[in-house]
Design a protein around this motif. Structure first.
Motif, short mmCIF file in Angstrom:
data_model
loop_
_atom_site.label_atom_id
_atom_site.label_comp_id
_atom_site.label_asym_id
_atom_site.label_seq_id
_atom_site.Cartn_x
_atom_site.Cartn_y
_atom_site.Cartn_z
N UNK A 227 0.83 -1.20 0.00
CA UNK A 227 0.00 0.00 0.00
C UNK A 227 0.86 1.25 0.00
N UNK A 228 0.34 2.31 -0.65
CA UNK A 228 1.01 3.60 -0.64
C UNK A 228 0.58 4.36 0.62
N UNK A 238 7.14 14.05 -4.74
CA UNK A 238 7.34 13.05 -3.69
C UNK A 238 6.36 11.90 -3.83
N UNK A 239 5.16 12.18 -4.27
CA UNK A 239 4.18 11.10 -4.48
C UNK A 239 4.68 10.15 -5.55
N UNK A 240 5.27 10.67 -6.60
CA UNK A 240 5.81 9.83 -7.66
C UNK A 240 6.96 8.98 -7.16
N UNK A 241 7.82 9.55 -6.30
CA UNK A 241 8.93 8.78 -5.74
C UNK A 241 8.41 7.65 -4.85
N UNK A 247 6.24 0.14 -6.09
CA UNK A 247 6.34 -0.80 -7.21
C UNK A 247 7.55 -1.71 -7.02
N UNK A 248 8.66 -1.14 -6.56
CA UNK A 248 9.86 -1.95 -6.32
C UNK A 248 9.62 -2.99 -5.22
N UNK A 251 7.49 -5.84 -6.63
CA UNK A 251 8.25 -6.80 -7.44
C UNK A 251 9.12 -7.70 -6.57
N UNK A 252 9.71 -7.13 -5.53
CA UNK A 252 10.52 -7.95 -4.62
C UNK A 252 9.65 -8.99 -3.92
N UNK A 253 8.47 -8.59 -3.45
CA UNK A 253 7.56 -9.52 -2.78
C UNK A 253 7.13 -10.64 -3.73
#
Length: 322
Positions: A227-228, A238-241, A247-248, A251-253
């Protein structure tokens, strides 16, 4: 009579019972002096009683100490005869009986996590917030230091980094930190799902030693996307970061779940598009666990039809996508 009072050792007294004044009878009264040969008769005493033994020794060797007692003394009777005041008698020796709790500690019991840790049990019963992560990692490190060969039992009943209503309470790195600590341990880790294992907690359940991952019959497992956090006060950049970081982490999960469940990354990513709930049977089929702890009910549950077979036999058509 006055002359008789001046005698140092004995006095001559005319007996009143004398039948005749011509033949007087004299009685000798011996005063208690150190040179007197008369001894005080001593009753039998307890040889193990130090106070009575001391009194008997004083009465036999220096009986004048009993007669020359100072008046108005503040000390109890005869206690000044001893070097140091002691009890009047030897206290009773109480022997502790042997019972079922003979080998239990003689001090107040510690808190419950400490008792579980003594049995090599680590219990995750809260969302993965920094305080919980710190405690779990410390317990895992301690158990490996104590004995690197015995297994560690990890009981999981956690909603991961979110609450039960889906609100985020911790960063995804909290779950990854516990996962990395588990992977570094030399011990076997037996994971047991009790209650719920959601999100990152489901990853910890699947990360146990192969063949030693268990689940209670009515426990639930669920995998979902990270969740964001709330971004109401953040600027657009900052929201984009934050979105890229989420997302990273997703992908790791996906990669870690695919590694421990034996599924492809595409299959895991496909079911994670929406929250994917699994009961103990589905979790075993998906590869999250290896065995369900039925406690002797394996044969009964093996004869039970799956939900899909129940629907098919009942003529119920399941619409995909609901």
């Amino acid at each position: 009579m006055a002359a008789s009072l001046q005698l140092p050792m004995a006095s001559s007294v005319l007996s009143s019972s004398s039948p005749s004044p011509k033949r007087p009878i004299f009685k000798t009264h011996c005063f208690m002096k150190p040179t007197c040969s008369a001894k005080i008769p001593m009753p039998p005493i307890n040889p193990k009683d130090p106070f009575l033994s001391k009194l008997a020794s004083v009465a036999a060797n220096a009986p004048e100490k009993f007669l020359e007692r100072p008046l108005g003394s503040d000390s109890p009777p005869f206690l000044d005869l001893l070097d140091t005041p002691k009890l009047m008698a030897t206290p009773a020796q109480v022997e502790r009986s042997v019972s079922y709790n003979e080998h239990r500690p003689r001090r107040p019991p510690p808190d419950l996590p400490s008792l579980l840790l003594h049995g090599r049990i680590v219990y995750i019963g809260m969302p993965l917030v920094p305080a919980v992560t710190e405690l779990i990692i410390a317990e895992l490190m301690y158990l490996q230091w104590e004995n690197p060969k015995d297994p560690v039992y990890l009981y999981i009943n956690s909603t991961g980094t979110t609450r039960d209503d889906g609100e985020r309470v911790g960063m995804e790195t909290e779950g990854f930190a516990i996962y990395d600590a588990m992977m570094q341990l030399k011990n076997e880790i037996h994971t047991v799902g009790v209650g719920a294992a959601i999100g990152q907690a489901c990853l910890l359940l699947a990360a146990g030693t192969k063949g030693r991952r268990f689940m209670m019959p009515h426990a639930k497992a669920m995998i979902q996307q990270p969740r964001i956090p709330s971004s109401g006060l953040m600027p657009a950049s900052d929201v984009l970061i934050r979105a890229k970081e989420v997302i990273t982490n997703r992908d790791t999960l996906v990669k870690l779940l695919a590694k421990h469940t034996g599924n492809s990354e595409e299959a895991v990513a496909n079911v994670m598009r929406r929250p994917y709930y699994m009961d103990s049977t589905k979790a075993k089929e998906f590869g999250v666990i290896d065995k369900i702890l039925w406690r002797g009910q394996e044969k009964i549950m093996a004869d039970v039809l799956s939900p899909e077979e129940w629907d098919r036999n009942a003529g119920i058509q399941v619409v995909d996508g609901i």
